[in-house]
Design an enzyme around this catalytic site. Structure first.
Site, PDB file in Angstrom:
ATOM      1  N   ASP A  17      33.814  29.215  34.045  1.00  0.00           N
ATOM      2  CA  ASP A  17      34.724  30.050  34.819  1.00  0.00           C
ATOM      3  C   ASP A  17      35.399  29.262  35.931  1.00  0.00           C
ATOM      4  O   ASP A  17      36.521  29.565  36.321  1.00  0.00           O
ATOM      5  CB  ASP A  17      33.957  31.237  35.410  1.00  0.00           C
ATOM      6  CG  ASP A  17      34.870  32.368  35.840  1.00  0.00           C
ATOM      7  OD1 ASP A  17      35.914  32.556  35.200  1.00  0.00           O
ATOM      8  OD2 ASP A  17      34.539  33.063  36.815  1.00  0.00           O
ATOM      9  N   HIS A 211      33.822  37.212  43.004  1.00  0.00           N
ATOM     10  CA  HIS A 211      34.852  36.303  43.488  1.00  0.00           C
ATOM     11  C   HIS A 211      35.088  36.598  44.963  1.00  0.00           C
ATOM     12  O   HIS A 211      34.882  37.725  45.418  1.00  0.00           O
ATOM     13  CB  HIS A 211      36.136  36.461  42.671  1.00  0.00           C
ATOM     14  CG  HIS A 211      36.025  35.919  41.286  1.00  0.00           C
ATOM     15  ND1 HIS A 211      36.716  34.812  40.852  1.00  0.00           N
ATOM     16  CD2 HIS A 211      35.264  36.317  40.227  1.00  0.00           C
ATOM     17  CE1 HIS A 211      36.412  34.559  39.586  1.00  0.00           C
ATOM     18  NE2 HIS A 211      35.529  35.461  39.189  1.00  0.00           N
ATOM     19  N   CYS A 242      40.097  33.981  37.171  1.00  0.00           N
ATOM     20  CA  CYS A 242      40.514  34.450  35.845  1.00  0.00           C
ATOM     21  C   CYS A 242      41.975  34.106  35.609  1.00  0.00           C
ATOM     22  O   CYS A 242      42.847  34.518  36.393  1.00  0.00           O
ATOM     23  CB  CYS A 242      40.310  35.957  35.729  1.00  0.00           C
ATOM     24  SG  CYS A 242      40.868  36.635  34.148  1.00  0.00           S
ATOM     25  N   ASN A 251      35.329  31.690  42.342  1.00  0.00           N
ATOM     26  CA  ASN A 251      34.023  32.328  42.411  1.00  0.00           C
ATOM     27  C   ASN A 251      33.393  32.051  43.774  1.00  0.00           C
ATOM     28  O   ASN A 251      33.788  31.126  44.481  1.00  0.00           O
ATOM     29  CB  ASN A 251      33.098  31.739  41.339  1.00  0.00           C
ATOM     30  CG  ASN A 251      33.636  31.893  39.946  1.00  0.00           C
ATOM     31  OD1 ASN A 251      33.410  32.888  39.292  1.00  0.00           O
ATOM     32  ND2 ASN A 251      34.346  30.885  39.464  1.00  0.00           N
TER      33      ASN A 251
END
Length: 305
Positions: A17, A211, A242, A251
């Site tokens: 991610d 996040h 994202c 994050n």
């Protein structure tokens, strides 16, 4: 923070991610080195790849090569993101280089689900049930992540009832992860979602993915600890986001979270200084002037409280 709180597992998601939303596409060898630095910092559960379409997420195009290259030991478990049956097929084809776990994302809002995965939430859930059955039969640990559980960038608030219904309709899973994909959540939502989901997924441990888009990520993490979540996602350096969510930021950072937990007497097993050094390193590899994480710049504060 009161004494006696049990430890929390930090799931390192930087190699997946974290990297998927960065402009620079790193070589496989650098990604493997990122994983190695995470392990050296004490992370033992690491999301290393996504079986996504290379044309949509080019940062993850070498998922198989990364899984073949990362070090293997009995103490470390690797996670791969799967979005559909084709992704599971890719994981199964790896044989000796398979991940240990499959993380499948179902987006809580239809609009975001269509933009992210090309299907409605209901169709995504249907696909998940099929993939989960196959994955568990093959020996994978299966996590269901409910993305945008705290809010959708296109349609606004997501109700607690909506998230509860998704979890209830998902069927058996090994773990439930509630994700604030766009960083809009606040602590009261964390406890409300936990209370809503537990009765419809009895026995499934809860994991959270935050996040820090609006500076609430770390407060949410501590609310999750207070609500009995057993695992928290974070990325070394605080990188990521994202690619399908407007204005998505990183994050919560592994090093900052590990510091917060340690100073709150909540064990995580992460070496704060080593994680901070790894955060500075990955920032340099990505060509970033500075990473979102604070510890690499501010430094550790010696000694537990």
């Amino acid at each position: 923070m009161e004494q006696g709180w049990r430890g929390v597992e930090i799931v390192e998601v930087g190699p997946r991610d974290g990297l998927q939303n960065e402009k620079r596409v790193l070589p496989t060898a650098v990604k493997v080195a990122y994983v190695e630095r995470a392990i050296a910092a004490g992370l033992t559960r690491i999301e290393v790849a996504a079986f996504a379409r290379p044309d949509r997420v080019p940062q993850m195009a070498d998922a198989e090569e990364v899984l073949r290259g990362v070090p293997r030991s009995a103490d470390v478990r690797y996670v791969a993101l799967v979005l559909n049956g084709r992704g599971l097929d890719r994981a199964l084809a790896l044989e000796d280089a398979r991940p240990h776990e499959i993380n499948y994302v179902v987006v809580a809002s239809d609009e975001f689900s269509r933009r992210n995965q090309g299907v409605s939430t209901a169709d995504s859930l249907k696909a998940f049930r099929s993939v989960a059955d196959r994955a568990r039969d093959a020996g994978f640990f299966v996590t269901l992540t409910v993305a945008a559980a705290f809010g959708c960038p296109f349609t606004g608030p997501v109700s607690v009832d909506r998230v509860r219904s998704i979890v209830e309709d998902a069927g058996p899973v090994d773990e439930i992860c509630l994700a604030d994909t766009i960083g809009v959540g606040v602590p009261v939502q964390v406890s409300e979602l936990a209370d809503a989901v537990r009765p419809v997924a009895p026995g499934a441990p809860l994991r959270a993915h935050f996040h820090n888009t609006r500076n609430t990520g770390y407060a949410n993490a501590m609310a999750a600890v207070a609500s009995g979540f057993t695992a928290l996602d974070a990325s070394i350096g605080g990188i990521g986001g994202c690619p399908f969510a407007p204005a998505a930021t990183g994050n919560i950072a592994t090093e900052d979270l590990a510091y917060l937990l340690r100073q709150s007497r909540v064990p995580s097993g992460v070496d704060v200084a080593a994680a901070a050094a790894a955060g500075l390193w990955i920032g340099a590899e990505l060509g970033l002037a500075q990473v979102p994480a604070q510890l690499g710049r501010a430094g550790d504060f010696p000694g537990d409280l």
